[in-house]
Scaffold this motif. Sequence first.
Motif, PDB file in Angstrom:
ATOM      1  N   HIS A  60       0.827  -1.208   0.000  1.00 31.95           N
ATOM      2  CA  HIS A  60       0.000   0.000   0.000  1.00 31.95           C
ATOM      3  C   HIS A  60       0.859   1.256   0.000  1.00 31.95           C
ATOM      4  CE1 HIS A  60      -2.788   2.833   2.387  1.00 31.95           C
ATOM      5  NE2 HIS A  60      -3.126   2.901   1.112  1.00 31.95           N
ATOM      6  N   LYS A  61       1.676   1.438   1.028  1.00 28.10           N
ATOM      7  CA  LYS A  61       2.507   2.639   1.140  1.00 28.10           C
ATOM      8  C   LYS A  61       3.937   2.314   1.537  1.00 28.10           C
ATOM      9  CE  LYS A  61      -0.711   5.930   0.645  1.00 28.10           C
ATOM     10  NZ  LYS A  61      -0.671   7.089  -0.214  1.00 28.10           N
ATOM     11  N   GLY A  62       4.313   1.045   1.486  1.00 24.54           N
ATOM     12  CA  GLY A  62       5.680   0.655   1.800  1.00 24.54           C
ATOM     13  C   GLY A  62       5.989   0.583   3.288  1.00 24.54           C
ATOM     14  N   GLY A  63       4.963   0.493   4.113  1.00 27.55           N
ATOM     15  CA  GLY A  63       5.175   0.415   5.566  1.00 27.55           C
ATOM     16  C   GLY A  63       6.058  -0.765   5.939  1.00 27.55           C
ATOM     17  N   HIS A  80      -0.959   1.879   8.017  1.00 23.35           N
ATOM     18  CA  HIS A  80      -2.382   2.044   7.728  1.00 23.35           C
ATOM     19  C   HIS A  80      -3.240   0.854   8.146  1.00 23.35           C
ATOM     20  CE1 HIS A  80      -0.335   4.903   5.020  1.00 23.35           C
ATOM     21  NE2 HIS A  80      -1.322   5.684   5.413  1.00 23.35           N
ATOM     22  N   GLY A  81      -2.677  -0.081   8.880  1.00 25.52           N
ATOM     23  CA  GLY A  81      -3.485  -1.140   9.470  1.00 25.52           C
ATOM     24  C   GLY A  81      -3.872  -2.307   8.591  1.00 25.52           C
ATOM     25  N   ARG A  82      -3.271  -2.436   7.424  1.00 25.40           N
ATOM     26  CA  ARG A  82      -3.584  -3.620   6.620  1.00 25.40           C
ATOM     27  C   ARG A  82      -3.002  -4.846   7.312  1.00 25.40           C
ATOM     28  NH1 ARG A  82      -3.694  -2.107   0.262  1.00 25.40           N
ATOM     29  NH2 ARG A  82      -5.207  -0.462   0.581  1.00 25.40           N
ATOM     30  N   VAL A  83      -3.768  -5.931   7.264  1.00 31.65           N
ATOM     31  CA  VAL A  83      -3.377  -7.162   7.946  1.00 31.65           C
ATOM     32  C   VAL A  83      -2.965  -8.190   6.906  1.00 31.65           C
ATOM     33  CG1 VAL A  83      -4.154  -9.037   9.451  1.00 31.65           C
ATOM     34  CG2 VAL A  83      -4.925  -6.686   9.876  1.00 31.65           C
ATOM     35  N   PHE A  84      -1.794  -8.796   7.096  1.00 33.16           N
ATOM     36  CA  PHE A  84      -1.269  -9.810   6.166  1.00 33.16           C
ATOM     37  C   PHE A  84      -1.051 -11.124   6.892  1.00 33.16           C
ATOM     38  CE2 PHE A  84      -0.100  -5.764   4.374  1.00 33.16           C
ATOM     39  CZ  PHE A  84      -0.409  -5.931   3.032  1.00 33.16           C
ATOM     40  N   SER A  85      -1.463 -12.208   6.237  1.00 30.18           N
ATOM     41  CA  SER A  85      -1.221 -13.544   6.766  1.00 30.18           C
ATOM     42  C   SER A  85       0.256 -13.881   6.644  1.00 30.18           C
ATOM     43  CB  SER A  85      -2.050 -14.567   5.975  1.00 30.18           C
ATOM     44  OG  SER A  85      -1.601 -15.881   6.260  1.00 30.18           O
ATOM     45  N   LEU A  86       0.813 -14.432   7.699  1.00 29.93           N
ATOM     46  CA  LEU A  86       2.208 -14.872   7.634  1.00 29.93           C
ATOM     47  C   LEU A  86       2.327 -16.201   6.893  1.00 29.93           C
ATOM     48  CD1 LEU A  86       3.394 -14.003  11.250  1.00 29.93           C
ATOM     49  CD2 LEU A  86       3.702 -12.670   9.145  1.00 29.93           C
ATOM     50  N   ASP A  87       1.206 -16.883   6.696  1.00 28.90           N
ATOM     51  CA  ASP A  87       1.241 -18.186   6.038  1.00 28.90           C
ATOM     52  C   ASP A  87       1.165 -18.102   4.518  1.00 28.90           C
ATOM     53  OD1 ASP A  87       1.458 -19.676   8.421  1.00 28.90           O
ATOM     54  OD2 ASP A  87      -0.677 -19.383   8.775  1.00 28.90           O
ATOM     55  N   ASP A  88       0.394 -17.136   3.985  1.00 31.28           N
ATOM     56  CA  ASP A  88       0.295 -17.065   2.528  1.00 31.28           C
ATOM     57  C   ASP A  88       0.591 -15.667   1.974  1.00 31.28           C
ATOM     58  OD1 ASP A  88      -2.017 -15.612   3.057  1.00 31.28           O
ATOM     59  OD2 ASP A  88      -3.380 -17.203   2.423  1.00 31.28           O
ATOM     60  N   GLY A  89       0.843 -14.693   2.827  1.00 31.42           N
ATOM     61  CA  GLY A  89       1.183 -13.347   2.383  1.00 31.42           C
ATOM     62  C   GLY A  89      -0.004 -12.516   1.928  1.00 31.42           C
ATOM     63  N   ARG A  90      -1.205 -13.054   1.980  1.00 32.20           N
ATOM     64  CA  ARG A  90      -2.379 -12.326   1.490  1.00 32.20           C
ATOM     65  C   ARG A  90      -2.914 -11.372   2.563  1.00 32.20           C
ATOM     66  NH1 ARG A  90      -4.228 -14.632  -3.218  1.00 32.20           N
ATOM     67  NH2 ARG A  90      -3.409 -16.703  -3.609  1.00 32.20           N
ATOM     68  N   ALA A  91      -3.442 -10.236   2.072  1.00 28.39           N
ATOM     69  CA  ALA A  91      -4.081  -9.277   2.966  1.00 28.39           C
ATOM     70  C   ALA A  91      -5.463  -9.780   3.337  1.00 28.39           C
ATOM     71  CB  ALA A  91      -4.178  -7.918   2.284  1.00 28.39           C
ATOM     72  N   ALA A  92      -5.893  -9.431   4.535  1.00 31.70           N
ATOM     73  CA  ALA A  92      -7.250  -9.775   4.978  1.00 31.70           C
ATOM     74  C   ALA A  92      -8.249  -8.924   4.213  1.00 31.70           C
ATOM     75  CB  ALA A  92      -7.373  -9.540   6.484  1.00 31.70           C
ATOM     76  N   ALA A  93      -9.427  -9.482   3.945  1.00 31.47           N
ATOM     77  CA  ALA A  93     -10.494  -8.767   3.241  1.00 31.47           C
ATOM     78  C   ALA A  93     -10.865  -7.508   4.023  1.00 31.47           C
ATOM     79  CB  ALA A  93     -11.693  -9.686   3.074  1.00 31.47           C
ATOM     80  N   PRO A  94     -11.233  -6.450   3.375  1.00 30.59           N
ATOM     81  CA  PRO A  94     -11.559  -6.359   1.950  1.00 30.59           C
ATOM     82  C   PRO A  94     -10.358  -6.089   1.052  1.00 30.59           C
ATOM     83  CG  PRO A  94     -12.027  -4.280   2.982  1.00 30.59           C
ATOM     84  CD  PRO A  94     -11.557  -5.210   4.077  1.00 30.59           C
ATOM     85  N   ASP A  95      -9.168  -5.957   1.617  1.00 31.36           N
ATOM     86  CA  ASP A  95      -7.986  -5.681   0.796  1.00 31.36           C
ATOM     87  C   ASP A  95      -7.640  -6.907  -0.039  1.00 31.36           C
ATOM     88  OD1 ASP A  95      -7.556  -3.051   1.794  1.00 31.36           O
ATOM     89  OD2 ASP A  95      -6.823  -3.964   3.651  1.00 31.36           O
ATOM     90  N   ARG A  96      -6.992  -6.674  -1.184  1.00 35.09           N
ATOM     91  CA  ARG A  96      -6.639  -7.765  -2.083  1.00 35.09           C
ATOM     92  C   ARG A  96      -5.145  -7.845  -2.344  1.00 35.09           C
ATOM     93  NH1 ARG A  96     -10.275  -6.432  -7.018  1.00 35.09           N
ATOM     94  NH2 ARG A  96      -9.693  -4.376  -6.340  1.00 35.09           N
ATOM     95  N   ASP A  97      -4.374  -7.076  -1.610  1.00 37.43           N
ATOM     96  CA  ASP A  97      -2.920  -7.092  -1.801  1.00 37.43           C
ATOM     97  C   ASP A  97      -2.328  -8.399  -1.310  1.00 37.43           C
ATOM     98  OD1 ASP A  97      -2.888  -4.476  -2.698  1.00 37.43           O
ATOM     99  OD2 ASP A  97      -2.653  -3.672  -0.681  1.00 37.43           O
TER     100      ASP A  97
END
Length: 135
Positions: A60-63, A80-97
């Motif tokens: 998102h912003k390089g945090g 900015h509070g985006r949450v990422f899984s340590l297991d697959d690297g995916r962001a929690a919904a609604p984000d798609r990063d």
Amino acid sequence: MTILADMTAVPGDGTDWIDCGTLDDLPLRGARVIRHQGGSIALFRPAEGPPAAIANACPHKGGPLADGLVHGRAVTCPLHGRVFSLDDGRAAAPDRDCVARYPVTVSAEGRVLVRLRPLSPAAPAGAGLIAEAAE
């Protein structure tokens, strides 16, 4: 943030795995940073399960994700509070990063090894902007 290793050259043994010390060298629910020619990797030790490594920059912003809050098997970006899984690297919904993740293994001697070659590609450029525009 503690820099664990500064890899400005390919490891001397001819492999792309680096020794990051013992499991006890990693703070519980914390991270260390591995810098290398290809960028920066955040190596986490969550409270549950094995250690995990992902790219150290939020798409998102390089945090710096190594500075984020580790909870369960996830990390929250400190910017900015985006949450990422340590297991697959995916962001929690609604984000798609997503962020690249790296293979991690713990040797029989208790050494934590991280491979500098990612398992999955990072999110395509602009993916964070698309998710943000939909909000």
